[in-house]
Design an enzyme around this catalytic site. Structure first.
Site, PDB file in Angstrom:
ATOM      1  N   LEU A  31       0.802  -1.378   0.112  1.00 14.05           N
ATOM      2  CA  LEU A  31      -0.057   0.378   0.177  1.00 14.05           C
ATOM      3  C   LEU A  31       0.869   1.040  -0.276  1.00 14.05           C
ATOM      4  O   LEU A  31       0.982   2.243  -0.687  1.00 14.05           O
ATOM      5  CB  LEU A  31      -0.390  -0.096   1.116  1.00 14.05           C
ATOM      6  N   GLY A  32       2.357   0.816   0.070  1.00 18.29           N
ATOM      7  CA  GLY A  32       2.503   2.220   0.544  1.00 18.29           C
ATOM      8  C   GLY A  32       3.943   2.245   1.106  1.00 18.29           C
ATOM      9  O   GLY A  32       4.095   1.227   2.260  1.00 18.29           O
ATOM     10  N   GLY A  81       7.385   4.595   4.021  1.00 16.11           N
ATOM     11  CA  GLY A  81       7.427   5.378   4.126  1.00 16.11           C
ATOM     12  C   GLY A  81       9.248   5.386   5.026  1.00 16.11           C
ATOM     13  O   GLY A  81       9.534   4.116   5.029  1.00 16.11           O
ATOM     14  N   GLY A  82       9.581   6.321   6.623  1.00 17.14           N
ATOM     15  CA  GLY A  82      10.480   6.693   6.491  1.00 17.14           C
ATOM     16  C   GLY A  82      10.769   5.492   7.599  1.00 17.14           C
ATOM     17  O   GLY A  82      11.617   4.884   8.216  1.00 17.14           O
ATOM     18  N   MET A  83       9.386   5.208   8.101  1.00 17.84           N
ATOM     19  CA  MET A  83       9.354   4.136   9.346  1.00 17.84           C
ATOM     20  C   MET A  83       9.287   2.914   8.367  1.00 17.84           C
ATOM     21  O   MET A  83       9.756   1.816   9.428  1.00 17.84           O
ATOM     22  CB  MET A  83       7.667   4.681  10.188  1.00 17.84           C
ATOM     23  N   VAL A 120       4.308  -0.954   4.200  1.00 18.98           N
ATOM     24  CA  VAL A 120       2.585  -1.257   4.883  1.00 18.98           C
ATOM     25  C   VAL A 120       2.062  -1.738   3.312  1.00 18.98           C
ATOM     26  O   VAL A 120       1.547  -1.384   2.383  1.00 18.98           O
ATOM     27  CB  VAL A 120       1.686  -0.143   4.986  1.00 18.98           C
ATOM     28  N   LYS A 145       1.875  -2.799   8.804  1.00 26.08           N
ATOM     29  CA  LYS A 145       2.239  -1.622   8.894  1.00 26.08           C
ATOM     30  C   LYS A 145       3.978  -2.217   9.417  1.00 26.08           C
ATOM     31  O   LYS A 145       3.222  -3.222  10.618  1.00 26.08           O
ATOM     32  CB  LYS A 145       2.749  -0.861   9.437  1.00 26.08           C
ATOM     33  N   ASP A 204       0.410  14.898  13.808  1.00 24.55           N
ATOM     34  CA  ASP A 204       1.337  15.193  13.175  1.00 24.55           C
ATOM     35  C   ASP A 204      -0.377  14.845  12.184  1.00 24.55           C
ATOM     36  O   ASP A 204      -0.147  14.135  10.886  1.00 24.55           O
ATOM     37  CB  ASP A 204       1.863  13.488  12.765  1.00 24.55           C
TER      38      ASP A 204
END
Length: 174
Positions: free
Chosen positions: A21-22, A24-26, A29, A43, A138
Protein backbone atom coordinates in the site's frame (compact mmCIF):
# COMPACT_ATOMS: atom_id res chain seq x y z
CA UNK A 1 -1.55 -0.68 -4.63
CA UNK A 2 1.65 -2.23 -5.94
CA UNK A 3 2.39 -5.92 -6.21
CA UNK A 4 4.73 -7.68 -3.84
CA UNK A 5 8.44 -7.56 -4.65
CA UNK A 6 10.50 -10.76 -4.66
CA UNK A 7 12.11 -9.77 -1.33
CA UNK A 8 8.73 -9.17 0.38
CA UNK A 9 7.60 -11.87 2.80
CA UNK A 10 4.50 -13.88 1.95
CA UNK A 11 3.17 -13.76 5.50
CA UNK A 12 3.53 -11.54 8.56
CA UNK A 13 2.08 -13.13 11.68
CA UNK A 14 -1.22 -14.72 10.64
CA UNK A 15 -1.63 -12.35 7.70
CA UNK A 16 -1.07 -13.32 4.05
CA UNK A 17 0.33 -10.33 2.17
CA UNK A 18 -1.49 -9.29 -1.01
CA UNK A 19 0.36 -6.15 -2.09
CA UNK A 20 2.13 -2.97 -1.01
CA UNK A 21 0.00 0.00 0.00
CA UNK A 22 2.90 2.33 0.64
CA UNK A 23 6.30 2.95 2.07
CA UNK A 24 7.67 5.70 4.26
CA UNK A 25 10.51 6.56 6.56
CA UNK A 26 9.35 4.09 9.19
CA UNK A 27 8.67 1.09 7.00
CA UNK A 28 6.26 -0.52 4.58
CA UNK A 29 2.52 -0.93 4.70
CA UNK A 30 1.00 -4.01 3.09
CA UNK A 31 -2.53 -4.99 2.21
CA UNK A 32 -3.11 -8.41 3.74
CA UNK A 33 -5.80 -10.92 4.57
CA UNK A 34 -6.23 -12.56 7.96
CA UNK A 35 -6.66 -16.30 8.30
CA UNK A 36 -10.38 -15.54 8.88
CA UNK A 37 -10.64 -13.54 5.63
CA UNK A 38 -10.55 -9.97 6.98
CA UNK A 39 -8.70 -7.39 4.88
CA UNK A 40 -6.11 -5.54 6.95
CA UNK A 41 -3.23 -3.12 6.59
CA UNK A 42 0.03 -4.38 8.09
CA UNK A 43 2.71 -1.80 8.93
CA UNK A 44 6.19 -3.33 9.15
CA UNK A 45 9.14 -1.45 10.65
CA UNK A 46 12.35 -1.08 8.63
CA UNK A 47 15.03 -3.53 9.78
CA UNK A 48 17.58 -0.82 10.65
CA UNK A 49 15.00 0.92 12.85
CA UNK A 50 14.00 -2.38 14.47
CA UNK A 51 17.60 -2.71 15.75
CA UNK A 52 17.27 0.54 17.74
CA UNK A 53 15.83 0.05 21.26
CA UNK A 54 14.60 3.66 21.44
CA UNK A 55 12.67 3.26 18.19
CA UNK A 56 11.17 -0.07 19.31
CA UNK A 57 9.96 1.63 22.48
CA UNK A 58 8.35 4.46 20.48
CA UNK A 59 6.74 1.98 18.08
CA UNK A 60 5.28 0.03 21.00
CA UNK A 61 3.93 3.33 22.38
CA UNK A 62 2.34 4.11 18.99
CA UNK A 63 0.57 0.76 18.99
CA UNK A 64 -0.66 1.23 22.56
CA UNK A 65 -1.87 4.75 21.76
CA UNK A 66 -3.76 3.61 18.67
CA UNK A 67 -5.38 0.78 20.64
CA UNK A 68 -6.87 3.31 23.05
CA UNK A 69 -8.85 5.05 20.32
CA UNK A 70 -12.02 3.39 19.05
CA UNK A 71 -12.26 2.50 15.38
CA UNK A 72 -15.13 4.80 14.39
CA UNK A 73 -12.82 7.66 13.36
CA UNK A 74 -9.52 5.80 13.08
CA UNK A 75 -8.24 2.50 11.69
CA UNK A 76 -8.68 0.05 14.59
CA UNK A 77 -5.64 -1.88 15.78
CA UNK A 78 -6.37 -5.59 15.40
CA UNK A 79 -3.05 -7.23 16.19
CA UNK A 80 0.62 -6.41 16.69
CA UNK A 81 3.96 -7.91 17.57
CA UNK A 82 6.22 -5.14 18.82
CA UNK A 83 8.75 -7.70 20.12
CA UNK A 84 9.22 -9.52 16.78
CA UNK A 85 12.59 -9.37 15.02
CA UNK A 86 10.81 -7.01 12.63
CA UNK A 87 8.00 -5.33 14.62
CA UNK A 88 4.60 -4.92 12.95
CA UNK A 89 1.04 -3.80 13.58
CA UNK A 90 -2.14 -4.86 11.79
CA UNK A 91 -5.06 -2.44 11.54
CA UNK A 92 -8.43 -2.66 9.90
CA UNK A 93 -8.08 -1.74 6.24
CA UNK A 94 -9.75 1.58 5.51
CA UNK A 95 -10.77 1.84 1.87
CA UNK A 96 -10.34 5.34 0.58
CA UNK A 97 -7.76 7.79 -0.69
CA UNK A 98 -5.95 10.22 1.55
CA UNK A 99 -7.20 13.78 1.69
CA UNK A 100 -3.91 14.79 0.05
CA UNK A 101 -4.63 12.50 -2.92
CA UNK A 102 -8.20 13.79 -3.24
CA UNK A 103 -7.19 17.46 -3.28
CA UNK A 104 -3.73 17.35 -4.88
CA UNK A 105 -4.20 14.66 -7.50
CA UNK A 106 -7.88 13.93 -8.10
CA UNK A 107 -10.30 16.83 -7.70
CA UNK A 108 -8.57 19.98 -6.50
CA UNK A 109 -10.10 22.20 -3.83
CA UNK A 110 -13.23 20.79 -2.23
CA UNK A 111 -16.55 22.61 -2.48
CA UNK A 112 -17.66 24.48 0.66
CA UNK A 113 -20.25 21.87 1.69
CA UNK A 114 -17.65 19.09 1.46
CA UNK A 115 -15.20 21.15 3.53
CA UNK A 116 -17.85 21.64 6.24
CA UNK A 117 -18.64 17.90 6.28
CA UNK A 118 -14.94 17.04 6.39
CA UNK A 119 -14.36 19.55 9.19
CA UNK A 120 -17.20 18.10 11.27
CA UNK A 121 -15.81 14.59 10.81
CA UNK A 122 -12.32 15.72 11.79
CA UNK A 123 -13.68 17.43 14.90
CA UNK A 124 -15.34 14.15 15.90
CA UNK A 125 -12.15 12.21 15.16
CA UNK A 126 -10.08 14.59 17.28
CA UNK A 127 -12.65 14.42 20.08
CA UNK A 128 -12.30 10.62 20.10
CA UNK A 129 -8.51 10.85 20.03
CA UNK A 130 -8.46 13.42 22.85
CA UNK A 131 -11.02 11.40 24.86
CA UNK A 132 -8.48 8.54 24.77
CA UNK A 133 -5.98 10.93 26.36
CA UNK A 134 -3.90 11.54 23.23
CA UNK A 135 -2.74 14.37 21.02
CA UNK A 136 -2.04 13.18 17.45
CA UNK A 137 0.70 15.77 16.63
CA UNK A 138 0.92 14.88 12.94
CA UNK A 139 -2.54 15.60 11.60
CA UNK A 140 -2.05 16.41 7.92
CA UNK A 141 -3.88 15.59 4.67
CA UNK A 142 -1.86 12.42 4.05
CA UNK A 143 -2.94 11.10 7.49
CA UNK A 144 -6.66 11.60 6.79
CA UNK A 145 -8.40 8.97 4.71
CA UNK A 146 -11.59 9.98 2.91
CA UNK A 147 -14.18 7.21 3.13
CA UNK A 148 -17.85 6.82 2.36
CA UNK A 149 -18.50 7.04 6.13
CA UNK A 150 -16.43 10.17 6.66
CA UNK A 151 -12.78 10.86 7.42
CA UNK A 152 -10.54 8.42 9.26
CA UNK A 153 -7.40 9.64 10.99
CA UNK A 154 -4.39 7.33 10.73
CA UNK A 155 -0.72 7.15 11.72
CA UNK A 156 -0.27 7.72 15.41
CA UNK A 157 3.52 7.61 15.03
CA UNK A 158 4.13 10.70 17.11
CA UNK A 159 1.03 10.72 19.27
CA UNK A 160 1.62 12.07 22.72
CA UNK A 161 -0.32 11.16 25.83
CA UNK A 162 -2.04 14.13 27.46
CA UNK A 163 -1.57 12.60 30.92
CA UNK A 164 2.14 12.79 31.85
CA UNK A 165 1.73 9.57 33.87
CA UNK A 166 0.93 7.75 30.59
CA UNK A 167 4.15 8.95 28.93
CA UNK A 168 7.22 6.77 29.28
CA UNK A 169 10.16 8.93 28.40
CA UNK A 170 13.23 7.49 30.10
CA UNK A 171 15.02 10.83 30.21
CA UNK A 172 11.95 12.85 31.08
CA UNK A 173 12.64 15.14 28.13
CA UNK A 174 10.00 15.95 25.53
Amino acid sequence: MDGLAPDDPGWIGNYRLLGRLGEGGMGRVYLARSDRGRTVAVKVVQEQLARRPDFRRRFAQEVKAAQRVGGEWTAPVLDADTEAATPWVATGYVAGPSLAEVVDKQYGPLPPNSVRTLGLGLVRALQAIHAAGLVHRDLKPSNVLVTIDGPRVIDFGIARALDPALQSSPTGSR
